[in-house]
Design a protein around this motif. Structure first.
Motif, short mmCIF file in Angstrom:
data_model
loop_
_atom_site.label_atom_id
_atom_site.label_comp_id
_atom_site.label_asym_id
_atom_site.label_seq_id
_atom_site.Cartn_x
_atom_site.Cartn_y
_atom_site.Cartn_z
N ASP A 146 10.35 78.13 -36.31
CA ASP A 146 9.08 78.65 -35.82
C ASP A 146 8.01 78.31 -36.86
O ASP A 146 8.09 78.81 -37.99
N PRO A 147 7.03 77.48 -36.52
CA PRO A 147 5.99 77.12 -37.50
C PRO A 147 5.31 78.33 -38.13
O PRO A 147 4.87 78.26 -39.28
N ALA A 148 5.24 79.44 -37.43
CA ALA A 148 4.62 80.65 -37.97
C ALA A 148 5.38 81.18 -39.18
O ALA A 148 4.83 81.99 -39.95
N ASP A 149 6.62 80.73 -39.38
CA ASP A 149 7.38 81.17 -40.55
C ASP A 149 6.79 80.63 -41.85
O ASP A 149 7.15 81.11 -42.93
N ASP A 150 5.89 79.66 -41.77
CA ASP A 150 5.19 79.17 -42.96
C ASP A 150 3.98 80.04 -43.29
O ASP A 150 3.31 79.82 -44.30
N ASP A 151 3.67 81.00 -42.43
CA ASP A 151 2.54 81.91 -42.66
C ASP A 151 3.03 83.20 -43.31
O ASP A 151 4.15 83.64 -43.07
N VAL A 152 2.16 83.82 -44.10
CA VAL A 152 2.43 85.13 -44.69
C VAL A 152 1.55 86.13 -43.94
O VAL A 152 0.33 85.96 -43.85
N ASP A 153 2.18 87.16 -43.39
CA ASP A 153 1.44 88.18 -42.63
C ASP A 153 0.32 88.80 -43.45
O ASP A 153 0.43 88.94 -44.67
N ASP A 154 -0.74 89.21 -42.74
CA ASP A 154 -1.84 89.90 -43.39
C ASP A 154 -1.51 91.39 -43.44
O ASP A 154 -1.37 92.03 -42.40
N PRO A 155 -1.38 91.97 -44.64
CA PRO A 155 -1.01 93.38 -44.73
C PRO A 155 -2.20 94.34 -44.69
O PRO A 155 -2.01 95.55 -44.73
N TYR A 156 -3.41 93.80 -44.62
CA TYR A 156 -4.61 94.63 -44.73
C TYR A 156 -4.59 95.77 -43.72
O TYR A 156 -4.36 95.56 -42.53
#
Length: 185
Positions: A146-156
């Motif tokens: 899943d390409p989104a696995d290269d993203d880090v979630d926004d914890p804000y």
């Protein structure tokens, strides 16, 4: 070498990344200029307290971090750009097209480093050469399913558990990155 971290507001992920990388570089940190910026940052905004607490937990020093808005000059002057998400990488490349070869998500850069064989690193004698090698070989390392696995979630504005999970994900990637940068310094 100038390392730039980029996220959205420059109050959670990118300052945390910059602070944790500096901590992971240890005595080699003075050889690197590590900074951060945000694609929608409000200049001067303080670091999110929950993100600052995670930085401290991981050995970072939040200090008096103040957010700054990402500009063409900031993006273009970095030798390595590590972004929280693929969208941030796109924003960097839109501002400074020549940065395309030097811009990665944090997790992508670590994933490519993990996928390299020791022979791939033979002859790499500087951090700049390491970035060039990773750019050249990034297509040879299998991407995540899943390409989104290269993203880090926004914890804000999310839970402490989310901030901790995000910080641990960033720290794990930065341990790989710091080890590689120190090895070729």
């Amino acid at each position: 070498m100038r390392v730039l971290f980029v996220c959205s507001g420059n109050i959670c992920r990118s300052p945390l990344g910059a602070q944790v990388l500096t901590a992971r570089l240890g005595p080699d940190a003075p050889a690197f200029e590590v900074e951060s910026a945000g694609t929608i940052a409000q200049d001067g905004a303080p670091m999110d307290p929950a993100a600052a607490a995670q930085s401290e937990r991981l050995g970072g020093v939040p200090g008096d971090h103040r957010a700054r808005y990402l500009t063409e000059a900031i993006a273009g002057s970095a030798d390595l750009v590590l972004t929280a998400e693929r969208a941030h990488r796109s924003a960097v490349v839109s501002l400074a097209p020549r940065a395309a070869k030097r811009a990665f998500t944090i997790t992508q850069f670590a994933r490519v480093l993990d996928g390299l064989a020791p022979a791939d690193l033979a002859g790499v004698s500087s951090p700049a050469a390491l970035v060039e090698l990773v750019a050249r070989l990034r297509g040879t390392v299998a991407p995540p399913a899943d390409p989104a696995d290269d993203d880090v979630d926004d914890p804000y504005r999310r839970s402490t558990a989310t901030h901790e999970r995000v910080a641990d994900e960033i720290a794990a990637a930065l341990t790989v990155i710091a080890d590689a940068l120190r090895a070729v310094r």
